[in-house]
Design an enzyme around this catalytic site. Structure first.
Site, PDB file in Angstrom:
ATOM      1  N   TYR A  14      -2.440  -7.154  16.593  1.00 15.38           N
ATOM      2  CA  TYR A  14      -2.542  -6.351  15.371  1.00 15.38           C
ATOM      3  C   TYR A  14      -3.871  -5.596  15.335  1.00 15.38           C
ATOM      4  O   TYR A  14      -3.911  -4.390  15.056  1.00 15.38           O
ATOM      5  CB  TYR A  14      -2.407  -7.246  14.140  1.00 15.38           C
ATOM      6  CG  TYR A  14      -2.677  -6.505  12.858  1.00 15.38           C
ATOM      7  CD1 TYR A  14      -1.753  -5.593  12.355  1.00 15.38           C
ATOM      8  CD2 TYR A  14      -3.873  -6.693  12.160  1.00 15.38           C
ATOM      9  CE1 TYR A  14      -2.002  -4.890  11.185  1.00 15.38           C
ATOM     10  CE2 TYR A  14      -4.132  -5.996  10.991  1.00 15.38           C
ATOM     11  CZ  TYR A  14      -3.195  -5.099  10.502  1.00 15.38           C
ATOM     12  OH  TYR A  14      -3.453  -4.397   9.349  1.00 15.38           O
ATOM     13  N   ILE A  51       0.827  -1.209   0.000  1.00 16.02           N
ATOM     14  CA  ILE A  51       0.000   0.000   0.000  1.00 16.02           C
ATOM     15  C   ILE A  51       0.861   1.259   0.000  1.00 16.02           C
ATOM     16  O   ILE A  51       0.556   2.227  -0.702  1.00 16.02           O
ATOM     17  CB  ILE A  51      -0.947  -0.018   1.223  1.00 16.02           C
ATOM     18  CG1 ILE A  51      -1.942  -1.177   1.104  1.00 16.02           C
ATOM     19  CG2 ILE A  51      -1.699   1.301   1.337  1.00 16.02           C
ATOM     20  CD1 ILE A  51      -2.808  -1.375   2.328  1.00 16.02           C
TER      21      ILE A  51
END
Length: 289
Positions: free
Chosen positions: A169, A33
């Site tokens: 996460y 990304i």
């Protein structure tokens, strides 16, 4: 690095550059990304500060952007998990008129938390949370002073509930999501736009590092383009059709149910880990004989 004479920008590029340029910072641009954001912004003729650990790749990107798009670049080789990383970024950009920051650096791990290396889990918190906070605080002040600018913070579909087998996460992304929502309201009176980008699975180096196997995932360019389009218009964007489908299927469910469902999704993407673990156990038994 000095760039050649810039090419003529379109009206849309000029408007975007006036609002968020002339310089943009992208952390984590060497793949996935982050790289897609750097590509998109170079095409919009914004000069770039590229921040990552892999200097050779950053230099190659800087040379290519200068050649293809006529932009100037700065390269910062830094580890944002270290306390000095955000400070180094502040130093290298002190004389630059930065108007946009894309905090794309981050990573994840999958599997039960009790089986993980706690040092690596803490480093994840440093990269995904502490570095993002330091960067947003520093540039938020600068943008408020100049009365314009933009912050893009990378959230996740996992940010909206706990997720088994990706517990830490998901928790780091919940922090980023909450931070972006609060900052958007705080900074709006100062002319600063903030958006949280919350994609689902994405085809990138993240999956390999997290030891996940994804059969359906969005492309990084899709995430970057959708997020840039949402900047200044929305507080949260969910790029990619899979993120939208998953979110729609979870709407209205209590958090515990969302957590269980996404836990099953993660289990499906990490089921190979159980076989690998059993294989390692078998090898250890053979070696012990």
């Amino acid at each position: 690095m000095t760039a050649p004479t810039p090419m003529v920008a379109t009206r849309a590029e000029a408007l975007f550059r006036n609002r968020y340029g002339p310089w943009a910072v992208v952390t984590g641009p060497t793949d996935g990304i982050g790289r897609a954001f750097a590509d998109c912004l170079s095409q919009r003729r914004l000069n770039l500060v590229l921040v990552a650990r892999r200097g050779a790749i950053l230099d190659e990107m800087a040379d290519r952007y200068a050649s293809e798009h006529g932009i100037d670049t700065r390269v910062l080789v830094a580890d944002l998990s270290e306390p000095g990383g955000p400070d180094a970024l502040a130093d290298i950009t002190s004389a630059l008129d930065v108007g946009l920051v894309v905090a794309a650096a981050g990573y994840g791990r999958s599997g039960p938390l009790i089986d993980s290396d706690i040092a690596d889990e803490l480093r994840m918190v440093d990269v995904n949370c502490r570095a993002v906070l330091s960067t947003a605080s520093h540039f938020g002040r600068r943008f408020a002073h100049r009365r314009r600018g933009g912050l893009i913070l990378m959230s996740s579909l996992f940010a909206f509930q706990g997720v088994p087998r990706a517990a830490n996460y998901a928790a780091t992304k919940a922090y980023v999501q909450s931070l972006a929502e609060g900052l958007r309201i705080e900074l709006a009176p100062h002319g600063v736009d903030v958006v949280a980008s919350a994609p689902g699975p994405v085809q990138s180096g993240f999956a390999e590092r997290a030891n996940m196997r994804m059969s359906m995932a969005a492309q990084p360019g899709e995430v970057a383009c959708a997020t840039l389009a949402a900047l200044g218009r929305r507080s949260v964007v969910r790029p990619g059709w899979l993120a939208k489908v998953l979110e729609a299927s979870l709407i209205g469910l209590p958090r515990w149910a969302r957590a269980r469902i996404l836990g099953q999704v993660v289990r499906g993407m990490t089921s190979h880990q159980d076989g690998e673990k059993e294989g390692r156990k078998g090898e250890a038994k053979e070696q012990a004989r």
